[in-house]
Design a protein around this motif. Structure first.
Motif, PDB file in Angstrom:
ATOM      1  N   VAL A  71     -10.815  12.862  31.906  1.00  0.00           N
ATOM      2  CA  VAL A  71      -9.184  12.714  31.848  1.00  0.00           C
ATOM      3  C   VAL A  71      -8.812  11.333  31.513  1.00  0.00           C
ATOM      4  O   VAL A  71      -7.901  11.257  30.638  1.00  0.00           O
ATOM      5  N   TYR A  72      -9.418  10.135  32.238  1.00  0.00           N
ATOM      6  CA  TYR A  72      -9.042   8.912  31.503  1.00  0.00           C
ATOM      7  C   TYR A  72      -8.977   8.819  29.933  1.00  0.00           C
ATOM      8  O   TYR A  72      -8.296   8.231  29.008  1.00  0.00           O
ATOM      9  N   ALA A  73     -10.292   9.375  29.426  1.00  0.00           N
ATOM     10  CA  ALA A  73     -10.501   9.506  28.121  1.00  0.00           C
ATOM     11  C   ALA A  73      -9.653  10.354  27.168  1.00  0.00           C
ATOM     12  O   ALA A  73      -9.130   9.773  26.251  1.00  0.00           O
ATOM     13  N   GLU A  74      -9.110  11.188  27.730  1.00  0.00           N
ATOM     14  CA  GLU A  74      -7.979  11.952  27.128  1.00  0.00           C
ATOM     15  C   GLU A  74      -6.688  11.496  27.023  1.00  0.00           C
ATOM     16  O   GLU A  74      -5.923  11.503  25.935  1.00  0.00           O
ATOM     17  N   ILE A  75      -6.360  10.788  28.428  1.00  0.00           N
ATOM     18  CA  ILE A  75      -5.197   9.926  28.509  1.00  0.00           C
ATOM     19  C   ILE A  75      -4.948   8.934  27.343  1.00  0.00           C
ATOM     20  O   ILE A  75      -4.186   8.588  26.476  1.00  0.00           O
ATOM     21  N   LEU A  76      -6.234   8.403  27.238  1.00  0.00           N
ATOM     22  CA  LEU A  76      -6.239   6.938  26.333  1.00  0.00           C
ATOM     23  C   LEU A  76      -6.004   7.509  25.033  1.00  0.00           C
ATOM     24  O   LEU A  76      -5.550   6.717  24.264  1.00  0.00           O
ATOM     25  N   GLU A  77      -6.754   8.510  24.515  1.00  0.00           N
ATOM     26  CA  GLU A  77      -6.740   8.889  23.175  1.00  0.00           C
ATOM     27  C   GLU A  77      -5.504   9.527  22.810  1.00  0.00           C
ATOM     28  O   GLU A  77      -5.045   9.413  21.718  1.00  0.00           O
TER      29      GLU A  77
END
Length: 277
Positions: A170-176
């Motif tokens: 989820v962190y990766a998706e939020i940052l992207e």
């Protein structure tokens, strides 16, 4: 006037909505049959009698000083398991987020595409996140209890493994999906990935990241309660003992504690979102 207008101009999307509803019902029906879902069983005489006998033991909730002291200690242990597990999960999730987030790729800035080695590392990180979150924390706890024995250690490690996979994804998706101008500017000017994360990506999405992290902490509290039933300690283990002794008043007290814990986690989440918003 308005009635006549709606009569002459019906909703143009009603056919699609009705069709989608019928298709959903047609697909749902075999799933209900396969799951043997029979809610009417709850209303037969035997079930109603068992429900009454079970719930009548809930009142009044147990409130002796000795029991409350015991529950307070178990509640503190539950919060400690959830917090320690989530902290370990963050230690695993942050490096994996750095590797899995495409917008933090330096090679992508240079050529518009990630180098083969970078893309392979990114895919490996993503598959590791899939592996970690695919196994529920309860299953991890069952496996770890066999390895490290009964007690909170199994619960902490189980939360750490499963939640590091969830947080990293989820962190990766939020940052992207967030604004990447500041991040890319830092990387183009020679900044490292970690500095770009802390000074470029995090300020743009801090509120969303904190909100999701506190939500996961709330889930970790609930998860640690469930894992207590397999011997991972905390208030769940106390509830398992009370259920086996048919002590409904003690179960009632612990259910009230669950609600208060989740309400406290929600207050913490709201406070942090307002501070960062």
């Amino acid at each position: 006037m308005s009635v006549n207008a709606s009569h002459h101009y019906p909703d143009p999307a009603w056919r699609g909505r009705v069709t989608a509803t019928l298709v959903a019902l047609i697909l749902l029906w075999p799933m209900l049959v396969a799951s043997e879902f029979k809610p009417w069983i709850l209303l037969d005489e035997q079930s109603l009698g068992a429900t009454w006998n079970f719930l009548s033991g809930f009142f009044p909730p147990a409130h002796s000083s000795e029991f409350l002291s015991l529950i307070l200690e178990a509640t503190w242990q539950t919060v400690a398991i959830a917090t320690a597990g989530l902290t370990l999960a963050l230690l695993g999730a942050v490096p994996l987020t750095l590797l899995a987030t495409e917008s933090l790729s330096v090679s992508r800035l240079e050529s518009g595409r990630m180098r083969l080695a970078s893309a392979a590392v990114r895919q490996a990180a993503r598959w590791l996140l899939v592996l970690l979150r695919s196994v529920p924390e309860l299953v991890w706890a069952l496996l770890l209890v066999r390895i490290v024995g009964l007690g909170p250690t199994a619960g902490v490690l189980a939360i750490a493994l499963t939640y590091s996979g969830m947080l990293g994804k989820v962190y990766a998706e939020i940052l992207e999906s967030s604004e990447s101008h500041a991040t890319q500017s830092l990387l183009k000017n020679g900044s490292g990935r970690l500095a770009a994360l802390f000074y470029g990506a995090l300020p743009a999405s801090a509120s969303e990241l904190v909100s999701y992290t506190t939500f996961r902490w709330e889930c970790a509290i609930r998860g640690s309660v469930v894992m207590g039933f397999v011997g991972a300690g905390g208030i769940g283990q106390r509830m398992d003992e009370s259920m086996k002794m048919l002590a409904g008043d003690e179960v009632s007290t612990m259910l009230i504690v669950f609600v208060l814990l989740v309400a406290c986690a929600d207050l913490v989440s709201t406070f942090l979102r307002k501070r960062l918003g």
